[in-house]
Design a protein around this motif. Structure first.
Motif, mmCIF file in Angstrom:
data_model
loop_
_atom_site.group_PDB
_atom_site.id
_atom_site.type_symbol
_atom_site.label_atom_id
_atom_site.label_comp_id
_atom_site.label_asym_id
_atom_site.label_seq_id
_atom_site.Cartn_x
_atom_site.Cartn_y
_atom_site.Cartn_z
ATOM 1 N N TRP A 57 0.851 -1.188 0.000
ATOM 2 C CA TRP A 57 0.000 0.000 0.000
ATOM 3 C C TRP A 57 0.890 1.243 0.000
ATOM 4 C CZ3 TRP A 57 -5.508 -0.375 0.476
ATOM 5 C CH2 TRP A 57 -5.981 -1.689 0.569
ATOM 6 N N VAL A 58 1.025 1.871 -1.153
ATOM 7 C CA VAL A 58 1.929 3.008 -1.325
ATOM 8 C C VAL A 58 1.106 4.275 -1.568
ATOM 9 C CG1 VAL A 58 3.874 3.934 -2.639
ATOM 10 C CG2 VAL A 58 3.652 1.450 -2.319
ATOM 11 N N ASN A 88 2.837 1.934 3.323
ATOM 12 C CA ASN A 88 1.954 1.630 4.443
ATOM 13 C C ASN A 88 1.890 0.126 4.694
ATOM 14 O OD1 ASN A 88 -0.395 4.097 5.202
ATOM 15 N ND2 ASN A 88 1.243 4.415 3.716
ATOM 16 N N PHE A 89 1.701 -0.238 5.949
ATOM 17 C CA PHE A 89 1.615 -1.633 6.368
ATOM 18 C C PHE A 89 0.234 -1.899 6.953
ATOM 19 C CE2 PHE A 89 6.022 -0.971 5.992
ATOM 20 C CZ PHE A 89 6.710 -2.178 6.051
ATOM 21 N N GLU A 90 -0.354 -3.022 6.574
ATOM 22 C CA GLU A 90 -1.627 -3.440 7.158
ATOM 23 C C GLU A 90 -1.322 -4.538 8.177
ATOM 24 O OE1 GLU A 90 -3.286 -1.156 6.212
ATOM 25 O OE2 GLU A 90 -2.182 -0.768 4.365
ATOM 26 N N VAL A 91 -1.541 -4.247 9.449
ATOM 27 C CA VAL A 91 -1.147 -5.171 10.506
ATOM 28 C C VAL A 91 -2.350 -5.587 11.348
ATOM 29 C CG1 VAL A 91 1.188 -4.241 10.620
ATOM 30 C CG2 VAL A 91 -0.566 -3.300 12.127
ATOM 31 N N ILE A 92 -2.308 -6.837 11.813
ATOM 32 C CA ILE A 92 -3.329 -7.345 12.718
ATOM 33 C C ILE A 92 -2.639 -8.168 13.808
ATOM 34 C CG2 ILE A 92 -5.054 -7.426 10.882
ATOM 35 C CD1 ILE A 92 -4.782 -10.499 10.927
ATOM 36 N N SER A 93 -3.423 -8.707 14.713
ATOM 37 C CA SER A 93 -2.892 -9.543 15.783
ATOM 38 C C SER A 93 -2.449 -10.897 15.245
ATOM 39 C CB SER A 93 -3.973 -9.756 16.849
ATOM 40 O OG SER A 93 -3.644 -10.825 17.706
ATOM 41 N N LYS A 94 -1.240 -11.312 15.567
ATOM 42 C CA LYS A 94 -0.783 -12.648 15.184
ATOM 43 C C LYS A 94 -1.673 -13.706 15.826
ATOM 44 C CE LYS A 94 3.170 -15.810 15.198
ATOM 45 N NZ LYS A 94 2.388 -16.963 15.725
ATOM 46 N N LYS A 95 -2.082 -13.465 17.069
ATOM 47 C CA LYS A 95 -2.934 -14.419 17.770
ATOM 48 C C LYS A 95 -4.267 -14.581 17.045
ATOM 49 C CE LYS A 95 -4.854 -15.417 22.371
ATOM 50 N NZ LYS A 95 -4.961 -14.941 23.773
ATOM 51 N N GLU A 97 -3.562 -2.268 -6.341
ATOM 52 C CA GLU A 97 -4.568 -1.545 -7.120
ATOM 53 C C GLU A 97 -4.702 -0.103 -6.625
ATOM 54 O OE1 GLU A 97 -7.606 -5.269 -8.169
ATOM 55 O OE2 GLU A 97 -8.156 -3.757 -6.686
ATOM 56 N N THR A 98 -4.814 0.049 -5.315
ATOM 57 C CA THR A 98 -4.991 1.383 -4.733
ATOM 58 C C THR A 98 -3.754 2.245 -4.925
ATOM 59 O OG1 THR A 98 -6.414 0.366 -3.049
ATOM 60 C CG2 THR A 98 -5.656 2.617 -2.636
ATOM 61 N N SER A 99 -2.580 1.638 -4.800
ATOM 62 C CA SER A 99 -1.322 2.374 -4.982
ATOM 63 C C SER A 99 -1.222 2.940 -6.391
ATOM 64 C CB SER A 99 -0.132 1.447 -4.716
ATOM 65 O OG SER A 99 -0.163 0.951 -3.397
ATOM 66 N N ARG A 100 -1.601 2.148 -7.375
ATOM 67 C CA ARG A 100 -1.507 2.608 -8.771
ATOM 68 C C ARG A 100 -2.551 3.667 -9.074
ATOM 69 N NH1 ARG A 100 -0.063 -3.250 -9.797
ATOM 70 N NH2 ARG A 100 2.183 -3.178 -10.108
ATOM 71 N N ILE A 101 -3.707 3.568 -8.449
ATOM 72 C CA ILE A 101 -4.728 4.609 -8.610
ATOM 73 C C ILE A 101 -4.196 5.942 -8.085
ATOM 74 C CG2 ILE A 101 -6.943 5.437 -7.710
ATOM 75 C CD1 ILE A 101 -7.929 2.527 -7.857
#
Length: 338
Positions: free
Chosen positions: A156-157, A248-255, A278-282
């Motif tokens: 995500w850029v 950008n990084f999309e992060v969630i809980s490993k658990k 897709e969003t980055s290129r847009i």
């Protein structure tokens, strides 16, 4: 009579519990396809930002491919709370996610902060290459195993960050004495300082008022942030320093991730990567359109910036945070010349 009522009450409670279990399905060590899972995903951007629509697209595809078994609920404008708090929650296993960046993740794995350092990479294609590098994979494993943070995607850029001020900026000298808003983490702070300004930590939602009231002299942001935050009402210039390509990084809980069925895990990651690109290129394609929109609203775009001077100045950030060797190792793995 009282004893009979107690027995009936216990039986009713047991029936209720059994009915709930039946509705949820049974769960093994890696989750069950018969159970519904919910991920509450938080981001600080407004609903008008392309990233928000990208997150909605991601959620829709995941829900469709899992037949509703995994639902992502997207919350814009930090509705669930500030970024740092959400990351702390997900570390503890809460079913929340956050759009963040390597600057903040660098608080846990210091070397990863290099991905938000000045002039580190120059294109979406280079960001894609980072996914396959041994050093980067090692950082992701460390985030998971030591801190409980699962990175789903960093495809995500948002684009290049520029200086948004009330005076034109062409060289690092032009930033001298200016208070420039940037997130309050080391790599952002040191990058702005290296480029010549005095960094001021301030949440994005407070930038507009900060500019209006003179608490800050400017901010460093991507083009879409300027329109999304209506900053054209409080600043006159955007100087195209291109000092950071914002990953950008999309992060969630490993658990939480580990509790999902393997099929859901794969879908969650695949669709995050797909929606990200897709969003980055847009956003890359719309940059020129946004520039014209901002010019129409009275802003001046400064394009004759001395990029080489800024690159040279940016080296101080790498040195200050001991990231020069890290950057050079990544470049070697990429086959890129420092």
């Amino acid at each position: 009579m009282i004893q009979a009522k107690r027995i009936v009450g216990v039986l009713l409670a047991m029936v209720l519990v059994l009915s709930v279990l039946a509705a949820c399905g049974t769960e093994d060590s890696q989750g069950s396809p018969n159970k519904k899972y919910v991920l509450k995903f938080n981001h600080v951007l407004s609903e008008s930002e392309p990233f928000h629509q990208g997150f909605l697209n991601w959620a829709e595809r995941v829900k469709e491919r899992t037949n509703g078994g995994l639902e992502i609920q997207v919350f814009p404008s930090a509705q669930l709370g500030v970024e740092e708090d959400i990351i702390e929650q997900l570390k503890q296993g809460v079913n929340v996610g956050q759009n963040t960046d390597s600057a903040r993740l660098g608080m846990y794995v210091p070397d990863i902060a290099v991905m938000n350092a000045p002039y580190f990479v120059n294109s979406i294609e280079e960001v894609e290459k980072l996914n396959e590098l041994p050093s980067v994979k090692k950082w992701m494993e460390e985030l998971e195993n030591k801190h409980g943070i699962k990175v789903l995607s960093f495809n995500w850029v948002q684009g290049f960050r520029h200086m948004v001020t009330n005076k034109p900026i062409r060289t690092p000298q032009d930033l001298k004495g200016l208070r420039i808003r940037t997130p309050g983490v080391p790599i952002w702070q040191e990058s702005v300082r290296a480029l010549g300004a005095s960094p001021v930590a301030l949440p994005f939602g407070e930038v507009y008022v900060g500019l209006q009231q003179g608490a800050i002299d400017g901010a460093e942001l991507v083009y879409r942030n300027v329109t999304g935050g209506k900053l054209y009402e409080a600043s006159k210039y955007i100087s195209e320093t291109k000092h950071i390509l914002l990953i950008n990084f999309e992060v969630i809980s490993k658990k939480f991730f580990d509790s999902l069925p393997k099929e859901y895990q794969d879908i969650l990651v695949e669709e995050a990567n797909k929606a990200g690109l897709e969003t980055s290129r847009i956003m890359e394609q719309e940059a020129e359109q946004i520039k014209q929109e901002l010019i129409g609203k009275g802003m001046t775009i400064v394009s004759d910036v001395d990029i080489e001077a800024f690159k040279k100045a940016g080296e101080a950030a790498y040195e200050k945070l001991n990231l020069t060797e890290v950057r050079d190792r990544i470049y070697k793995e990429m086959g890129k010349t420092p």
